[in-house]
Motif scaffolding. Structure first.
Motif, PDB file in Angstrom:
ATOM      1  N   THR A   1      15.872  34.028 -15.837  1.00 21.45           N
ATOM      2  CA  THR A   1      14.840  34.434 -14.890  1.00 21.45           C
ATOM      3  C   THR A   1      13.845  33.300 -14.640  1.00 21.45           C
ATOM      4  N   SER A   2      13.593  33.013 -13.390  1.00 21.12           N
ATOM      5  CA  SER A   2      12.607  32.048 -12.873  1.00 21.12           C
ATOM      6  C   SER A   2      13.051  30.589 -12.972  1.00 21.12           C
ATOM      7  N   HIS A   3      14.233  30.322 -13.525  1.00 25.76           N
ATOM      8  CA  HIS A   3      14.703  28.941 -13.689  1.00 25.76           C
ATOM      9  C   HIS A   3      15.953  28.692 -12.850  1.00 25.76           C
ATOM     10  N   PRO A   4      16.033  27.529 -12.195  1.00 27.30           N
ATOM     11  CA  PRO A   4      17.316  27.170 -11.600  1.00 27.30           C
ATOM     12  C   PRO A   4      18.331  26.914 -12.719  1.00 27.30           C
ATOM     13  N   PRO A   5      19.621  27.006 -12.428  1.00 32.42           N
ATOM     14  CA  PRO A   5      20.630  26.843 -13.471  1.00 32.42           C
ATOM     15  C   PRO A   5      20.542  25.488 -14.179  1.00 32.42           C
ATOM     16  N   VAL A   6      20.833  25.528 -15.482  1.00 31.23           N
ATOM     17  CA  VAL A   6      21.003  24.315 -16.282  1.00 31.23           C
ATOM     18  C   VAL A   6      22.501  24.191 -16.530  1.00 31.23           C
ATOM     19  N   TYR A   7      23.061  23.030 -16.226  1.00 34.77           N
ATOM     20  CA  TYR A   7      24.504  22.799 -16.343  1.00 34.77           C
ATOM     21  C   TYR A   7      24.816  22.062 -17.639  1.00 34.77           C
ATOM     22  N   TYR A   8      25.822  22.550 -18.343  1.00 33.78           N
ATOM     23  CA  TYR A   8      26.298  21.948 -19.594  1.00 33.78           C
ATOM     24  C   TYR A   8      27.723  21.460 -19.366  1.00 33.78           C
ATOM     25  N   LEU A   9      27.956  20.174 -19.633  1.00 28.33           N
ATOM     26  CA  LEU A   9      29.231  19.527 -19.353  1.00 28.33           C
ATOM     27  C   LEU A   9      29.984  19.210 -20.637  1.00 28.33           C
ATOM     28  N   PRO A  10      31.315  19.344 -20.607  1.00 25.13           N
ATOM     29  CA  PRO A  10      32.089  19.049 -21.815  1.00 25.13           C
ATOM     30  C   PRO A  10      32.096  17.549 -22.108  1.00 25.13           C
ATOM     31  N   PRO A  11      31.963  17.182 -23.373  1.00 24.71           N
ATOM     32  CA  PRO A  11      31.964  15.756 -23.732  1.00 24.71           C
ATOM     33  C   PRO A  11      33.208  15.010 -23.242  1.00 24.71           C
ATOM     34  N   ALA A  12      34.356  15.699 -23.163  1.00 23.72           N
ATOM     35  CA  ALA A  12      35.590  15.053 -22.718  1.00 23.72           C
ATOM     36  C   ALA A  12      35.498  14.538 -21.287  1.00 23.72           C
ATOM     37  N   ASP A  13      34.565  15.086 -20.498  1.00 29.41           N
ATOM     38  CA  ASP A  13      34.420  14.690 -19.096  1.00 29.41           C
ATOM     39  C   ASP A  13      33.175  13.836 -18.854  1.00 29.41           C
ATOM     40  N   ILE A  14      32.614  13.318 -19.935  1.00 28.15           N
ATOM     41  CA  ILE A  14      31.433  12.445 -19.886  1.00 28.15           C
ATOM     42  C   ILE A  14      31.816  11.107 -20.499  1.00 28.15           C
ATOM     43  N   LYS A  15      31.329  10.031 -19.927  1.00 27.72           N
ATOM     44  CA  LYS A  15      31.529   8.717 -20.550  1.00 27.72           C
ATOM     45  C   LYS A  15      30.535   8.605 -21.704  1.00 27.72           C
ATOM     46  N   MET A  16      30.961   9.128 -22.851  1.00 31.35           N
ATOM     47  CA  MET A  16      30.085   9.255 -24.014  1.00 31.35           C
ATOM     48  C   MET A  16      29.630   7.904 -24.568  1.00 31.35           C
ATOM     49  N   GLU A  17      30.303   6.822 -24.202  1.00 30.22           N
ATOM     50  CA  GLU A  17      29.876   5.506 -24.690  1.00 30.22           C
ATOM     51  C   GLU A  17      28.484   5.122 -24.175  1.00 30.22           C
ATOM     52  N   TYR A  18      28.003   5.809 -23.131  1.00 33.40           N
ATOM     53  CA  TYR A  18      26.669   5.538 -22.597  1.00 33.40           C
ATOM     54  C   TYR A  18      25.570   6.357 -23.294  1.00 33.40           C
ATOM     55  N   LEU A  19      25.968   7.325 -24.123  1.00 30.36           N
ATOM     56  CA  LEU A  19      25.004   8.201 -24.784  1.00 30.36           C
ATOM     57  C   LEU A  19      24.773   7.759 -26.226  1.00 30.36           C
ATOM     58  N   ILE A  20      23.508   7.637 -26.575  1.00 29.50           N
ATOM     59  CA  ILE A  20      23.105   7.213 -27.911  1.00 29.50           C
ATOM     60  C   ILE A  20      22.281   8.337 -28.524  1.00 29.50           C
ATOM     61  N   PRO A  21      22.653   8.811 -29.728  1.00 30.34           N
ATOM     62  CA  PRO A  21      21.839   9.860 -30.350  1.00 30.34           C
ATOM     63  C   PRO A  21      20.374   9.435 -30.454  1.00 30.34           C
ATOM     64  N   ALA A  22      19.486  10.349 -30.099  1.00 34.13           N
ATOM     65  CA  ALA A  22      18.045  10.085 -30.136  1.00 34.13           C
ATOM     66  C   ALA A  22      17.406  10.915 -31.241  1.00 34.13           C
ATOM     67  N   SER A  23      16.287  10.447 -31.740  1.00 34.80           N
ATOM     68  CA  SER A  23      15.583  11.173 -32.798  1.00 34.80           C
ATOM     69  C   SER A  23      14.904  12.406 -32.217  1.00 34.80           C
ATOM     70  N   GLY A  24      14.597  13.327 -33.099  1.00 30.06           N
ATOM     71  CA  GLY A  24      13.870  14.524 -32.701  1.00 30.06           C
ATOM     72  C   GLY A  24      14.788  15.656 -32.297  1.00 30.06           C
ATOM     73  N   GLN A  25      14.190  16.822 -32.200  1.00 30.20           N
ATOM     74  CA  GLN A  25      14.909  18.009 -31.770  1.00 30.20           C
ATOM     75  C   GLN A  25      13.901  18.994 -31.204  1.00 30.20           C
ATOM     76  N   SER A  26      14.425  20.027 -30.562  1.00 30.43           N
ATOM     77  CA  SER A  26      13.571  21.107 -30.064  1.00 30.43           C
ATOM     78  C   SER A  26      14.293  22.424 -30.323  1.00 30.43           C
ATOM     79  N   PHE A  27      13.565  23.508 -30.128  1.00 27.86           N
ATOM     80  CA  PHE A  27      14.133  24.827 -30.420  1.00 27.86           C
ATOM     81  C   PHE A  27      14.045  25.713 -29.202  1.00 27.86           C
ATOM     82  N   CYS A  28      15.156  26.352 -28.868  1.00 29.15           N
ATOM     83  CA  CYS A  28      15.212  27.360 -27.810  1.00 29.15           C
ATOM     84  C   CYS A  28      15.448  28.706 -28.476  1.00 29.15           C
TER      85      CYS A  28
END
Length: 166
Positions: A54-81
């Motif tokens: 409710t009140s939010h446009p969709p958030v899209y979640y993509l499978p890692p197999a379809d992402i060039k994961m070599e460009y992603l670096i784990p970052a510090s920190g976390q959040s809670f939903c």
């Protein structure tokens, strides 16, 4: 000061974010999704999920197999939903461009969202373009939430000025 909610009536073929549920739901997406950053296509899938809340446009979640994961670096920190659990972040580095904490994922999401375990969501605002079915999305206002707005989604949207208390 809270802004009065003046819901936009959806036209045929459109969805109102005010018809989305709370708690949110997960929905498979077969439309092609692409993300371009610094001139490089970093993601291309027809196997995404979207979270509808409710009140939010969709958030899209993509499978890692379809992402060039070599460009992603784990970052510090976390959040809670409260609905999905603990989120972890990625920094995106594409050639000389570094975008801190512009993607996130849930390694151990709640039972209702188990299908998106390790799937990655991206903020649209720092990218060259994020596309749903060939349409370039507009980022959800406010640079806090990660929703993607397309022409078939109407609001108003959480994140707009005066919407914090919605």
């Amino acid at each position: 000061m809270f802004k009065k909610i003046e819901k936009i009536t959806p036209q045929p073929g459109q969805e109102s974010v005010w018809d989305y549920p709370r708690p949110p739901k997960l929905e498979a997406v077969k439309s092609p999704i692409q993300i371009i950053c610094n001139g490089v296509k970093i993601a291309d899938t027809k196997s995404a999920y979207r979270v509808l809340e409710t009140s939010h446009p969709p958030v899209y979640y993509l499978p890692p197999a379809d992402i060039k994961m070599e460009y992603l670096i784990p970052a510090s920190g976390q959040s809670f939903c409260e609905w999905k659990g603990v989120a972890q972040y990625y920094t995106l580095e594409v050639e000389d461009k570094i975008l801190p904490k512009v993607a996130w994922y849930y390694s151990q999401p709640t039972e209702a969202f188990k299908e998106i375990a390790n799937y990655v969501a991206f903020y649209a605002f720092p990218m060259d373009g994020c596309y749903v079915d060939g349409e370039k999305v507009t980022p959800q206002p406010g640079n806090f939430y990660g929703g993607w707005i397309t022409s078939n989604i109407v609001g108003p949207f959480k994140g707009e000025s005066g919407s914090w208390g919605w």
